[in-house]
Design an enzyme around this catalytic site. Sequence first.
Site, PDB file in Angstrom:
ATOM      1  N   ASN A 161       0.846  -1.198   0.000  1.00  0.00           N
ATOM      2  CA  ASN A 161       0.000   0.000   0.000  1.00  0.00           C
ATOM      3  C   ASN A 161       0.877   1.241   0.000  1.00  0.00           C
ATOM      4  O   ASN A 161       1.246   1.771   1.053  1.00  0.00           O
ATOM      5  CB  ASN A 161      -0.937  -0.029   1.210  1.00  0.00           C
ATOM      6  CG  ASN A 161      -1.980  -1.103   1.056  1.00  0.00           C
ATOM      7  OD1 ASN A 161      -2.936  -0.947   0.288  1.00  0.00           O
ATOM      8  ND2 ASN A 161      -1.765  -2.238   1.730  1.00  0.00           N
ATOM      9  N   GLU A 162       1.182   1.674  -1.200  1.00  0.00           N
ATOM     10  CA  GLU A 162       2.092   2.806  -1.375  1.00  0.00           C
ATOM     11  C   GLU A 162       1.395   4.102  -0.964  1.00  0.00           C
ATOM     12  O   GLU A 162       0.167   4.132  -0.808  1.00  0.00           O
ATOM     13  CB  GLU A 162       2.537   2.881  -2.844  1.00  0.00           C
ATOM     14  CG  GLU A 162       3.281   1.633  -3.334  1.00  0.00           C
ATOM     15  CD  GLU A 162       4.660   1.447  -2.685  1.00  0.00           C
ATOM     16  OE1 GLU A 162       4.924   2.016  -1.608  1.00  0.00           O
ATOM     17  OE2 GLU A 162       5.472   0.690  -3.251  1.00  0.00           O
ATOM     18  N   PRO A 163       2.177   5.182  -0.778  1.00  0.00           N
ATOM     19  CA  PRO A 163       1.580   6.459  -0.386  1.00  0.00           C
ATOM     20  C   PRO A 163       0.369   6.800  -1.265  1.00  0.00           C
ATOM     21  O   PRO A 163       0.421   6.626  -2.490  1.00  0.00           O
ATOM     22  CB  PRO A 163       2.724   7.449  -0.606  1.00  0.00           C
ATOM     23  CG  PRO A 163       3.962   6.633  -0.382  1.00  0.00           C
ATOM     24  CD  PRO A 163       3.637   5.256  -0.892  1.00  0.00           C
ATOM     25  N   SER A 165      -2.592   5.342  -0.559  1.00  0.00           N
ATOM     26  CA  SER A 165      -3.590   4.287  -0.326  1.00  0.00           C
ATOM     27  C   SER A 165      -4.518   4.728   0.805  1.00  0.00           C
ATOM     28  O   SER A 165      -4.051   5.195   1.845  1.00  0.00           O
ATOM     29  CB  SER A 165      -2.899   2.984   0.094  1.00  0.00           C
ATOM     30  OG  SER A 165      -2.013   2.553  -0.900  1.00  0.00           O
ATOM     31  N   THR A 180      10.317   1.907  -3.706  1.00  0.00           N
ATOM     32  CA  THR A 180      10.131   0.467  -3.475  1.00  0.00           C
ATOM     33  C   THR A 180      10.845  -0.322  -4.562  1.00  0.00           C
ATOM     34  O   THR A 180      11.497  -1.334  -4.303  1.00  0.00           O
ATOM     35  CB  THR A 180       8.618   0.139  -3.487  1.00  0.00           C
ATOM     36  OG1 THR A 180       7.998   0.890  -2.456  1.00  0.00           O
ATOM     37  CG2 THR A 180       8.361  -1.342  -3.285  1.00  0.00           C
TER      38      THR A 180
END
Length: 626
Positions: A161-163, A165, A180
């Site tokens: 869940n990347e920034p 999300s 990532t």
Amino acid sequence: MSARTSPAEAFEKIPTVLFGHAPEAAAALAREVRDLILARRAAGRPTVLGLATGSTPVPFYRELIRLHKEEGLSFHDVITFNLDEYYGLERTHRESYFRFMQEQLFAHIDLQPDNIHLPDGTVPLDEVFAHCAAYEAAIEAAGGVDLQILGIGRTGHIGFNEPGSSRDSLTRLLPLDPLTRLDAAADFLGGENVPRFAITMGVGTILRARKLVMMAWGGNKAGIIAKAIEGPETEAVSASFLQSHPDARAFLDKGASSALTRIRLPWLVGRAEWTPAETRRAVLWLALKEKKPVLKLRDNEYNEHGMAELLTRYGNAYHLNIEVFNRQQQTITGWPGGKPNADDTSRPERAAPFPKTVLVLAPEPQDDVLGMGSTIERLVTQGHDVHICYMTGGDLRVTDAEAIRFARVLLETAEQDSDLWKEQISYARGILSEIETKGPFGDPPARLRHLKALIRRGEARDAAISLGVKPSQIRFLDLPFYTEGRYRQFRLSPQDATATGSVLATLRPHQIYITGASADPSSVQGMAFAAFRSAWDARAGHNWQEHCRIWLYRSHQSEYEPHEIQMAIPMSPDQLSQKLSAVQKFQSHTLPDLLDGERNRHTARTYDALGTAEYEAIEAFRRWKS
Ligand code: F6R
């Protein structure tokens, strides 16, 4: 959260447990899992575990395997759901999370294959939505997750869940953040090979677990951990959403906890002991915060930042400032091996003996040059006997394209006299066909790894020689944890310490330089440091050790704050250029952000801001005490 009372916890919005080292934390968590499984089994219920991949949970999985093999813990009624999977990777791909879980855990315990669940990275695009919905439904049907294990990425992600999300997000396909992908570049032998998308449980899915434990090891996670635990709950850091879960905890080692307020600014939580080290930390922090040189700090600034007690001890800011300023100034020296025939009472290194035998240990080729290239040059120029020992070959960083280039040059040269050079021709052809057979992601056979290590060796030798080190004083250890392992899955054996120990015993150095002390324990630097530490401890009490000083230099993963620096070696612009041209000898692989000397310049700017001397750049060192 209101139930908590201690001042540290006022800052920490996720209950946090600190451990000395990752294996202790992993063992504590594994015991909890065992108790959970046994309690649920006694009640006739299966246990549902949410699992993560990456390097963080590896010590935990090793401990679960040990509990299974040595203590008979069965997993026959355990159901697992993994957080995520790269999109586009076959399950057999060497970097697929499916394969990772098989290798790290599933193949070694008695889980029922039907009880294992991971998102499938190969479902066609038009079926992804349905696949994700089915994953959610399967978790629900199993009764929900009892305990979810989490790591945290440097973007603050849990799962992938990347920034951006949202708190309510569900299982879905999403693009990976560039940071990532950069962090995964070594595993995939180059950033361009890292998948761009992944399927991940959403934040909402994760938060539905009844209990959660987020683990983090090593200093490179410290900054993001502090944001997740102490910062606001925000979509910019998905791990921060654990703050509002009623049963989420963080398990951290020393490195990962180092930016928490209770560790970094203990006087703000009433825990300061005002040792000289703590005093220095506080004063330098205040100077940088107030953007003032140390000597200009005033009484009221100390009072306003929780340091009234410190001020009282010194009487006033003037005396306190002077003392800390002098200590900081005294870390600066142009004599890393000590200045012969000079008073050394306030210098970082002893004057005698002179010259010194110096051993520089580099976990991977290039660590030495990046961390202390200019210092190596200075030690040699000042007449010390400098040895460099490369603990691993660094071949995992060398691309196939480099090996192909070398094999082709050899082949073309040898083909000029194909009778005389038969063996060379067959070797070069063998390498080329091994590369073709394994494909971009296959495991490289030993012979190919060896060739890549030789390429890296050549570069390391060139760089060290350009700094003045004699070729006969350059050693390559090829520690087995590296030659027999791969990224995130290295395993130390007693031979690693034995090989390191024999170099120590042969040289009996007066100074050792090494890095990796607070690095992620699963990284090459962390593993190499652990090998060094056990070699050092195994010889404890030897006479030469009492006269040996150990200096830690910075690795690309570690940053030193100004109060931690015990020796600062300043560089002129020319000295920095010389270092950078040594760095450039590493053509097969260099971390691009380290090519410009910015980290060394940044340290110099910090010293300048504190009011000590102004230099072009600085290499920084800490002392290690076992
Ligand atoms: C892996 C996962 C990720 C990792 C994170 C940290 O399943 O969900 O959130 O936990 O990227 O990775 P490592 O542990 O390799 O530092």
